[in-house]
Scaffold this active site. Structure first.
Site, PDB file in Angstrom:
ATOM      1  N   ARG A  97       0.858  -1.430   0.040  1.00 17.17           N
ATOM      2  CA  ARG A  97       0.018   0.001   0.045  1.00 17.17           C
ATOM      3  C   ARG A  97       0.871   1.406  -0.066  1.00 17.17           C
ATOM      4  N   GLU A 140      14.323  14.731   6.130  1.00 16.46           N
ATOM      5  CA  GLU A 140      15.590  14.707   6.148  1.00 16.46           C
ATOM      6  C   GLU A 140      16.336  14.150   7.174  1.00 16.46           C
ATOM      7  N   PRO A 141      17.643  13.948   7.707  1.00 14.97           N
ATOM      8  CA  PRO A 141      18.313  13.194   8.544  1.00 14.97           C
ATOM      9  C   PRO A 141      17.771  14.147   9.940  1.00 14.97           C
ATOM     10  N   HIS A 143      15.602  16.567  10.194  1.00 20.61           N
ATOM     11  CA  HIS A 143      14.500  17.193  10.113  1.00 20.61           C
ATOM     12  C   HIS A 143      13.168  16.285   9.678  1.00 20.61           C
ATOM     13  N   SER A 145       9.624  15.217  12.027  1.00 22.41           N
ATOM     14  CA  SER A 145       8.235  15.937  12.277  1.00 22.41           C
ATOM     15  C   SER A 145       8.344  17.399  11.843  1.00 22.41           C
ATOM     16  N   ILE A 170      12.970   7.302   2.315  1.00 17.05           N
ATOM     17  CA  ILE A 170      12.128   7.647   1.281  1.00 17.05           C
ATOM     18  C   ILE A 170      11.872   6.334   0.746  1.00 17.05           C
ATOM     19  N   ARG A 276      -9.038 -23.741  16.623  1.00 12.85           N
ATOM     20  CA  ARG A 276      -7.930 -24.372  17.760  1.00 12.85           C
ATOM     21  C   ARG A 276      -8.666 -24.463  19.069  1.00 12.85           C
ATOM     22  N   GLY A 348       1.793 -19.514  19.983  1.00 16.64           N
ATOM     23  CA  GLY A 348       3.116 -19.596  19.247  1.00 16.64           C
ATOM     24  C   GLY A 348       3.016 -19.353  18.009  1.00 16.64           C
ATOM     25  N   GLU A 371       4.225   9.764   7.544  1.00 15.54           N
ATOM     26  CA  GLU A 371       2.906  10.381   7.429  1.00 15.54           C
ATOM     27  C   GLU A 371       2.746  11.225   8.475  1.00 15.54           C
TER      28      GLU A 371
HETATM   29  P1  TGC Z   1       2.527  25.511   9.992  1.00 15.11           P
HETATM   30  O1  TGC Z   1       3.030  26.689  10.219  1.00 15.11           O
HETATM   31  O2  TGC Z   1       1.415  24.901  10.869  1.00 15.11           O
HETATM   32  O3  TGC Z   1       2.058  25.313   8.344  1.00 15.11           O
HETATM   33  C1  TGC Z   1       2.801  25.933   7.457  1.00 15.11           C
HETATM   34  C2  TGC Z   1       1.861  26.063   6.342  1.00 15.11           C
HETATM   35  O4  TGC Z   1       1.414  24.935   5.731  1.00 15.11           O
HETATM   36  C3  TGC Z   1      -0.319  25.047   5.932  1.00 15.11           C
HETATM   37  N1  TGC Z   1      -0.566  23.666   6.309  1.00 15.11           N
HETATM   38  C4  TGC Z   1      -1.263  22.855   5.549  1.00 15.11           C
HETATM   39  N2  TGC Z   1      -1.399  22.959   4.315  1.00 15.11           N
HETATM   40  C5  TGC Z   1      -2.123  21.685   3.875  1.00 15.11           C
HETATM   41  N3  TGC Z   1      -2.346  20.532   4.527  1.00 15.11           N
HETATM   42  C6  TGC Z   1      -2.095  20.426   5.817  1.00 15.11           C
HETATM   43  N4  TGC Z   1      -2.193  19.371   6.310  1.00 15.11           N
HETATM   44  C7  TGC Z   1      -1.344  21.615   6.200  1.00 15.11           C
HETATM   45  N5  TGC Z   1      -0.806  21.835   7.562  1.00 15.11           N
HETATM   46  C8  TGC Z   1      -0.678  23.082   7.730  1.00 15.11           C
HETATM   47  C9  TGC Z   1      -0.330  26.172   6.886  1.00 15.11           C
HETATM   48  O5  TGC Z   1      -1.717  26.592   6.879  1.00 15.11           O
HETATM   49  C10 TGC Z   1       0.700  27.099   6.683  1.00 15.11           C
HETATM   50  O6  TGC Z   1       0.305  27.804   5.300  1.00 15.11           O
HETATM   51  P2  TGC Z   1       0.580  29.192   5.150  1.00 15.11           P
HETATM   52  O7  TGC Z   1      -0.225  29.621   3.845  1.00 15.11           O
HETATM   53  O8  TGC Z   1       0.400  30.055   6.404  1.00 15.11           O
HETATM   54  O9  TGC Z   1       2.302  29.341   4.612  1.00 15.11           O
HETATM   55  O10 TGC Z   1       3.671  24.420   9.769  1.00 15.11           O
HETATM   56  P3  TGC Z   1       4.671  23.933  11.028  1.00 15.11           P
HETATM   57  O11 TGC Z   1       6.203  24.068  10.457  1.00 15.11           O
HETATM   58  O12 TGC Z   1       4.357  24.479  12.357  1.00 15.11           O
HETATM   59  O13 TGC Z   1       4.509  22.295  10.863  1.00 15.11           O
HETATM   60  C11 TGC Z   1       3.152  21.774  11.267  1.00 15.11           C
HETATM   61  C12 TGC Z   1       3.094  20.218  11.319  1.00 15.11           C
HETATM   62  C13 TGC Z   1       3.958  19.685  12.549  1.00 15.11           C
HETATM   63  C14 TGC Z   1       1.718  19.805  11.747  1.00 15.11           C
HETATM   64  C15 TGC Z   1       3.716  19.676   9.968  1.00 15.11           C
HETATM   65  O14 TGC Z   1       4.961  19.735   9.978  1.00 15.11           O
HETATM   66  C16 TGC Z   1       3.670  18.076   9.954  1.00 15.11           C
HETATM   67  O15 TGC Z   1       2.513  17.715   9.459  1.00 15.11           O
HETATM   68  N6  TGC Z   1       4.465  17.417  10.319  1.00 15.11           N
HETATM   69  C17 TGC Z   1       4.754  15.805  10.159  1.00 15.11           C
HETATM   70  C18 TGC Z   1       5.650  15.451   9.089  1.00 15.11           C
HETATM   71  C19 TGC Z   1       5.101  14.437   8.350  1.00 15.11           C
HETATM   72  O16 TGC Z   1       4.092  14.063   8.165  1.00 15.11           O
HETATM   73  N7  TGC Z   1       6.106  14.140   7.395  1.00 15.11           N
HETATM   74  C20 TGC Z   1       5.437  12.911   6.343  1.00 15.11           C
HETATM   75  C21 TGC Z   1       6.687  12.838   5.153  1.00 15.11           C
HETATM   76  S1  TGC Z   1       6.320  12.018   4.041  1.00 15.11           S
HETATM   77  C22 TGC Z   1       6.141  10.409   4.449  1.00 15.11           C
HETATM   78  O17 TGC Z   1       6.232   9.933   5.605  1.00 15.11           O
HETATM   79  C23 TGC Z   1       5.901   9.325   3.459  1.00 15.11           C
HETATM   80  S2  TGC Z   1       5.642   8.019   3.988  1.00 15.11           S
HETATM   81  C24 TGC Z   1       4.814   7.103   2.517  1.00 15.11           C
HETATM   82  C25 TGC Z   1       4.541   5.765   2.607  1.00 15.11           C
HETATM   83  O18 TGC Z   1       5.574   5.085   2.659  1.00 15.11           O
HETATM   84  O19 TGC Z   1       3.213   5.525   2.679  1.00 15.11           O
HETATM   85  P1  FAD Z   2      11.153  12.711  14.891  1.00 17.28           P
HETATM   86  O1  FAD Z   2      10.341  13.833  14.210  1.00 17.28           O
HETATM   87  O2  FAD Z   2      12.625  12.959  15.261  1.00 17.28           O
HETATM   88  O3  FAD Z   2      10.634  12.439  15.944  1.00 17.28           O
HETATM   89  C1  FAD Z   2      10.954  11.363  17.159  1.00 17.28           C
HETATM   90  C2  FAD Z   2       9.946  11.316  18.453  1.00 17.28           C
HETATM   91  O4  FAD Z   2       9.745  12.619  18.833  1.00 17.28           O
HETATM   92  C3  FAD Z   2       8.416  10.946  17.762  1.00 17.28           C
HETATM   93  O5  FAD Z   2       8.015  10.321  18.776  1.00 17.28           O
HETATM   94  C4  FAD Z   2       7.556  12.347  17.807  1.00 17.28           C
HETATM   95  O6  FAD Z   2       6.205  12.135  17.747  1.00 17.28           O
HETATM   96  C5  FAD Z   2       8.387  13.198  18.635  1.00 17.28           C
HETATM   97  N1  FAD Z   2       7.823  14.488  18.550  1.00 17.28           N
HETATM   98  C6  FAD Z   2       8.745  15.231  17.608  1.00 17.28           C
HETATM   99  N2  FAD Z   2       8.248  16.587  17.646  1.00 17.28           N
HETATM  100  C7  FAD Z   2       7.406  16.813  18.706  1.00 17.28           C
HETATM  101  C8  FAD Z   2       6.696  17.805  19.356  1.00 17.28           C
HETATM  102  N3  FAD Z   2       6.815  19.067  18.781  1.00 17.28           N
HETATM  103  N4  FAD Z   2       5.831  17.474  20.379  1.00 17.28           N
HETATM  104  C9  FAD Z   2       5.890  16.313  21.016  1.00 17.28           C
HETATM  105  N5  FAD Z   2       6.484  15.074  20.523  1.00 17.28           N
HETATM  106  C10 FAD Z   2       7.330  15.311  19.211  1.00 17.28           C
HETATM  107  N6  FAD Z   2       9.461  10.648   4.470  1.00 17.28           N
HETATM  108  C11 FAD Z   2       9.571  10.898   3.296  1.00 17.28           C
HETATM  109  O7  FAD Z   2       9.597  12.239   3.271  1.00 17.28           O
HETATM  110  N7  FAD Z   2       9.083  10.400   2.067  1.00 17.28           N
HETATM  111  C12 FAD Z   2       8.730   9.026   2.592  1.00 17.28           C
HETATM  112  O8  FAD Z   2       8.481   8.317   1.378  1.00 17.28           O
HETATM  113  C13 FAD Z   2       8.778   8.237   3.734  1.00 17.28           C
HETATM  114  N8  FAD Z   2       8.779   7.015   3.911  1.00 17.28           N
HETATM  115  C14 FAD Z   2       8.870   6.594   5.052  1.00 17.28           C
HETATM  116  C15 FAD Z   2       8.907   5.258   5.296  1.00 17.28           C
HETATM  117  C16 FAD Z   2       9.368   4.484   6.393  1.00 17.28           C
HETATM  118  C17 FAD Z   2       9.454   2.941   6.540  1.00 17.28           C
HETATM  119  C18 FAD Z   2       9.368   5.325   7.611  1.00 17.28           C
HETATM  120  C19 FAD Z   2       9.585   4.731   9.107  1.00 17.28           C
HETATM  121  C20 FAD Z   2       9.534   6.579   7.493  1.00 17.28           C
HETATM  122  C21 FAD Z   2       9.317   7.178   6.309  1.00 17.28           C
HETATM  123  N9  FAD Z   2       9.381   8.631   6.025  1.00 17.28           N
HETATM  124  C22 FAD Z   2       9.152   9.446   4.757  1.00 17.28           C
HETATM  125  C23 FAD Z   2       9.797   9.450   7.068  1.00 17.28           C
HETATM  126  C24 FAD Z   2       8.666   9.709   8.129  1.00 17.28           C
HETATM  127  O9  FAD Z   2       7.580  10.800   7.642  1.00 17.28           O
HETATM  128  C25 FAD Z   2       9.359  10.300   9.328  1.00 17.28           C
HETATM  129  O10 FAD Z   2      10.006   9.116   9.970  1.00 17.28           O
HETATM  130  C26 FAD Z   2       8.401  10.881  10.166  1.00 17.28           C
HETATM  131  O11 FAD Z   2       7.561  12.038  10.030  1.00 17.28           O
HETATM  132  C27 FAD Z   2       8.860  11.149  11.938  1.00 17.28           C
HETATM  133  O12 FAD Z   2      10.145  11.945  11.502  1.00 17.28           O
HETATM  134  P2  FAD Z   2      11.364  11.116  12.407  1.00 17.28           P
HETATM  135  O13 FAD Z   2      11.671   9.779  12.142  1.00 17.28           O
HETATM  136  O14 FAD Z   2      12.507  12.212  11.993  1.00 17.28           O
HETATM  137  O15 FAD Z   2      10.934  11.587  13.851  1.00 17.28           O
END
Ligand code: TGC
Ligand code: FAD
Length: 392
Positions: A97, A140-141, A143, A145, A170, A276, A348, A371
């Site tokens: 998925r 990034e390494p 960055h 959350s 990634i 079972r 088991g 995500e």
């Molecule tokens: P913040 O100041 O709150 O927001 C910056 C700008 O972004 C807007 N915004 C959004 N827009 C669309 N959708 C959302 N969900 C949005 N959330 C915020 C916001 O309105 C603002 O817009 P503007 O016009 O004022 O500039 O940003 P922040 O730096 O305080 O961060 C907020 C936070 C912590 C919620 C956000 O950074 C976050 O969601 N962090 C989690 C990072 C994350 O989810 N990474 C995922 C990486 S990709 C991945 O994991 C793929 S796995 C794929 C797979 O294998 O399935």
């Molecule tokens: P960190 O941000 O270092 O967090 C460590 C702990 O601190 C967590 O428990 C978190 O909840 C906590 N924490 C952080 N900030 C706060 C706060 N403000 N308050 C309270 N607690 C906090 N990323 C991509 O860009 N593309 C991809 O395709 C992708 N695929 C992935 C596939 C896998 C298998 C995995 C494991 C990750 C993938 N990611 C991808 C990255 C993923 O999105 C990050 O691992 C995730 O966003 C968390 O970042 P981090 O691992 O750096 O943890």
């Protein structure tokens, strides 16, 4: 893995809320998973390899760009269809998925939404057919959350830019043909651009040693003075809302997908409890086992209702990012709890690859982290209801 005997569970007759088209799409994905994923997935997870031979099938069931318009090779389907496809695929394996989520929501969606017409025509049809696979570089390494702190950047160099930096964790990186990359421009604004395999200075080393999502390929994206043509930059979108809006779509798909993983664990544990025997009778006759099963189906049913409603809101363009966060957080947590309980019910046998539960359980440790982590989504809900930002 032993034969896939999965039977879907629909305790609150949710099928009545679906159209005939939804059911056709869902059933086709379900059959494909049974035929082409279940028989091989355990072996691939054990050897920590993505089964590239299923890419064609993923495309055929419409898993690549289900809601992208047909003129660009997508399915032209609604959001509930997209969700149902993700549910069925994750019933097979979260890593499969993941591959589909990344391709659809994190690569095709931004190209369709933020790209130029040339970019759409160049990339989308090939991504829809699976001829090209994509990945998404935000994390990034240093960055994860907090992606706004990213240091990957590019400098203007005439008709092209020079990209430097690194992304990690990634999904699909090791085999992707293109990467949608988020980087800071000369002004420090976050911009998106498409980097193609073969560009000099671009490499994608694989990440090894994962105990989770083993059937999904994960890697780094390393940019060492990569020359990227300016025509590969998304022209208008600027700031973190670009990548975050892609995440809305992917998190929505995960909310559905987690239900699939939970259903598979529940279904396996239910059947096991009926077959079972201990102390001379089926273990399903013991109250402690019934408590687990009753709670599982209750939580699955609540998640199904939450997610279906979210799908309706998404179809109407009314779903808020915070509503999506709530569903992603709730459903993944629900699924991981069910996987843990179901594993215990198999005793088991629960730790072996004969059954899918341990694999789901391990996979969900990634799903609850990527995500946006479980805690980050809680803070998003917290901010939405109180108006106070507790992130910084
Ligand atoms: P913040 O100041 O709150 O927001 C910056 C700008 O972004 C807007 N915004 C959004 N827009 C669309 N959708 C959302 N969900 C949005 N959330 C915020 C916001 O309105 C603002 O817009 P503007 O016009 O004022 O500039 O940003 P922040 O730096 O305080 O961060 C907020 C936070 C912590 C919620 C956000 O950074 C976050 O969601 N962090 C989690 C990072 C994350 O989810 N990474 C995922 C990486 S990709 C991945 O994991 C793929 S796995 C794929 C797979 O294998 O399935
Ligand atoms: P960190 O941000 O270092 O967090 C460590 C702990 O601190 C967590 O428990 C978190 O909840 C906590 N924490 C952080 N900030 C706060 C706060 N403000 N308050 C309270 N607690 C906090 N990323 C991509 O860009 N593309 C991809 O395709 C992708 N695929 C992935 C596939 C896998 C298998 C995995 C494991 C990750 C993938 N990611 C991808 C990255 C993923 O999105 C990050 O691992 C995730 O966003 C968390 O970042 P981090 O691992 O750096 O943890």
């Amino acid at each position: 893995m032993s034969k896939d005997r999965y039977q879907a569970h629909d305790y609150y007759l949710m099928d009545e809320l679906l159209t005939d088209e939804h059911k056709l799409i869902r059933d086709a994905a379900r059959e494909w998973v049974k035929r082409d994923v279940s028989p091989i997935i355990e072996e691939y997870a054990q050897k920590a390899e993505f089964p590239t031979q299923i890419i064609k099938g993923l495309s055929e069931i419409g898993a690549f760009g289900p809601y992208i318009p047909v003129e660009y090779g997508g399915g032209g389907l609604d959001q509930i269809s997209y969700g149902l496809i993700m549910q069925e695929i994750e019933r097979g394996d979260s890593g499969v998925r993941s591959t589909a989520s990344v391709q659809s929501s994190l690569v095709m969606y931004p190209i369709y939404t933020f790209g130029t017409e040339e970019q759409r025509k160049k990339y989308l049809p090939k991504l829809a057919s699976g001829e090209w696979m994509g990945c998404f570089g935000l994390t990034e390494p240093d960055h994860g959350s907090n992606p706004s702190g990213m240091v990957t950047n590019y400098k203007d160099a005439g008709d092209h830019v020079i990209l430097n930096g690194a992304k990690m964790w990634i999904s699909n990186a090791p085999f992707a043909d293109i990467a949608v990359v988020w980087a800071k421009d000369d002004n420090g604004d976050i911009r998106g651009l498409v980097v193609e395999r073969g560009m000099e200075g671009f490499s994608t080393p694989e990440t090894h040693g994962k105990w989770s999502l083993r059937a999904s390929a994960t890697g780094e994206l390393v940019f060492d003075n990569v020359k990227v043509p300016k025509e590969n930059i998304f022209p208008t979108v600027k700031g973190l809302k670009g990548p975050l809006s892609c995440l809305n779509s992917a998190r929505y798909g995960i909310a559905w997908g987690a239900i699939g993983a939970a259903l598979d664990c529940y279904d396996t544990a239910l059947r096991y409890s009926q077959e079972r025997k201990q102390f001379g009778r089926p273990i399903g006759g013991f109250q402690l086992q019934q408590k687990k099963l009753a709670e599982m189906i209750t939580e699955i049913t609540k998640a199904q209702l939450l997610t279906w409603r979210l799908g309706v809101l998404k179809n109407e363009n009314r779903a808020t990012p915070a509503q999506i966060s709530m569903a992603k957080r709730n459903n993944v947590n629900m699924a991981i709890q069910i996987a843990r309980e179901a594993r215990q019910m198999l005793g088991g046998m629960g730790i072996t690859g004969e059954y899918p539960i341990m694999r789901h359980m391990m996979n969900l440790e990634s799903v609850i982290t990527y995500e946006g982590t479980h805690d980050i989504h809680l803070l998003i809900t917290g901010m939405d209801v109180t108006g106070f930002n507790a992130f910084t």
